[in-house]
Design an enzyme around this catalytic site. Structure first.
Site, PDB file in Angstrom:
ATOM      1  N   LYS A   1       2.701  -2.963   5.773  1.00  0.00           N
ATOM      2  CA  LYS A   1       2.768  -2.910   4.320  1.00  0.00           C
ATOM      3  C   LYS A   1       4.172  -2.593   3.809  1.00  0.00           C
ATOM      4  O   LYS A   1       4.534  -2.988   2.694  1.00  0.00           O
ATOM      5  CB  LYS A   1       1.758  -1.886   3.792  1.00  0.00           C
ATOM      6  CG  LYS A   1       0.316  -2.381   3.850  1.00  0.00           C
ATOM      7  CD  LYS A   1       0.145  -3.718   3.146  1.00  0.00           C
ATOM      8  CE  LYS A   1      -1.303  -4.074   2.904  1.00  0.00           C
ATOM      9  NZ  LYS A   1      -1.425  -5.426   2.267  1.00  0.00           N
TER      10      LYS A   1
ATOM     11  N   SER B   1       0.841  -1.202   0.000  1.00  0.00           N
ATOM     12  CA  SER B   1       0.000   0.000   0.000  1.00  0.00           C
ATOM     13  C   SER B   1       0.873   1.248   0.000  1.00  0.00           C
ATOM     14  O   SER B   1       2.003   1.229   0.502  1.00  0.00           O
ATOM     15  CB  SER B   1      -0.898   0.005   1.241  1.00  0.00           C
ATOM     16  OG  SER B   1      -1.512   1.266   1.425  1.00  0.00           O
TER      17      SER B   1
ATOM     18  N   TYR C   1      -0.788  -0.302   9.923  1.00  0.00           N
ATOM     19  CA  TYR C   1      -0.946  -0.725   8.532  1.00  0.00           C
ATOM     20  C   TYR C   1       0.307  -0.379   7.719  1.00  0.00           C
ATOM     21  O   TYR C   1       0.792  -1.181   6.922  1.00  0.00           O
ATOM     22  CB  TYR C   1      -2.174  -0.023   7.966  1.00  0.00           C
ATOM     23  CG  TYR C   1      -2.573  -0.414   6.564  1.00  0.00           C
ATOM     24  CD1 TYR C   1      -3.029  -1.694   6.279  1.00  0.00           C
ATOM     25  CD2 TYR C   1      -2.542   0.524   5.536  1.00  0.00           C
ATOM     26  CE1 TYR C   1      -3.424  -2.041   4.987  1.00  0.00           C
ATOM     27  CE2 TYR C   1      -2.944   0.195   4.250  1.00  0.00           C
ATOM     28  CZ  TYR C   1      -3.382  -1.091   3.988  1.00  0.00           C
ATOM     29  OH  TYR C   1      -3.778  -1.427   2.711  1.00  0.00           O
TER      30      TYR C   1
END
Length: 224
Positions: A161, A144, A157
């Site tokens: 990622k 991401s 996150y």
């Protein structure tokens, strides 16, 4: 229907919704055997099986918890029993638990890293020796822009990622002599996971299906 990946067996975690669902349908169009890994939303997994089966493509939906080694081992075992081998692994399972770092609990941090990072490591570990032995494999992990550039409220996150990028960068080197190509994909799409982060008009512009051509290319015999 094309046949660039005909009779190849493709395993996709997080395969019943959003980008994962679009990937499953794209591989079915390529005449690949499809194994849909799902954890929640069973009805969507079964509906996807029906849709793909209607086109005479071999498909199986299997529940898997990518954070649990025994569950992942069972998932891969069933796929092997059904189709004999695994040629392509797409690590796509993921969740969000967005909060500023001040408000984020350690449970929220580790859950996200367990699913995105270790949830990519564990399936990959299970197929690695299989792919080495058959001297062929394609592994793709979704990353991401949050991992690459950061985003407010997504420290968990982002850490996960970017972690998968480092993981795959090393696997790419180790897999070369065994014809195992490893890549990361950084998609942007309007899905259940991102619908609260994007304006409504993005739904028509950033469809999950728009990222699948890159997935097919990276997973093909001639992919990098």
């Amino acid at each position: 229907m094309s046949a660039r990946l005909k009779n190849k067996t493709t395993v996709i975690t997080g395969g019943n919704t959003g980008i994962g669902k679009a990937i499953c349908k794209a591989f079915a169009k390529e005449s690949s055997n499809v194994v849909i890994g799902w954890y929640e939303h069973e009805a969507e997994a079964l509906n996807l099986v029906d849709e793909i089966t209607a086109n005479n493509i071999s498909v199986k939906a299997i529940q898997v918890d990518v954070t649990d080694e025994k569950s992942v081992k069972n998932f891969i075992r069933i796929a092997i029993e059904l189709f004999g081998d695994i040629d392509i692994l797409i690590n796509n399972a993921g969740i969000l638990r967005d909060r500023s770092f001040t408000k984020m609990t350690m449970e929220d941090f580790t859950l996200v890293t367990d699913i995105h990072l270790m949830g990519s490591v564990k399936p990959t570990k299970m197929v690695w020796e299989i792919m080495k032995e058959q001297n062929y494999g394609r592994i793709l992990v979704t990353t991401s822009s949050t991992g690459l550039y950061g985003n407010f409220g997504q420290s968990n996150y982002g850490a996960a990622k970017l972690g998968v990028v480092g993981f795959v960068n090393t696997l790419k080197l180790e897999g070369q002599k065994y014809n195992i190509n490893c890549n990361v994909l950084c998609p942007v799409a309007y899905t259940r996971m991102t619908e609260n982060l994007m304006p409504p008009e993005a739904e028509q512009l950033l469809t999950p299906g728009s990222v699948t051509p890159a997935v097919i290319y990276l997973s093909s015999e001639n992919g990098p």
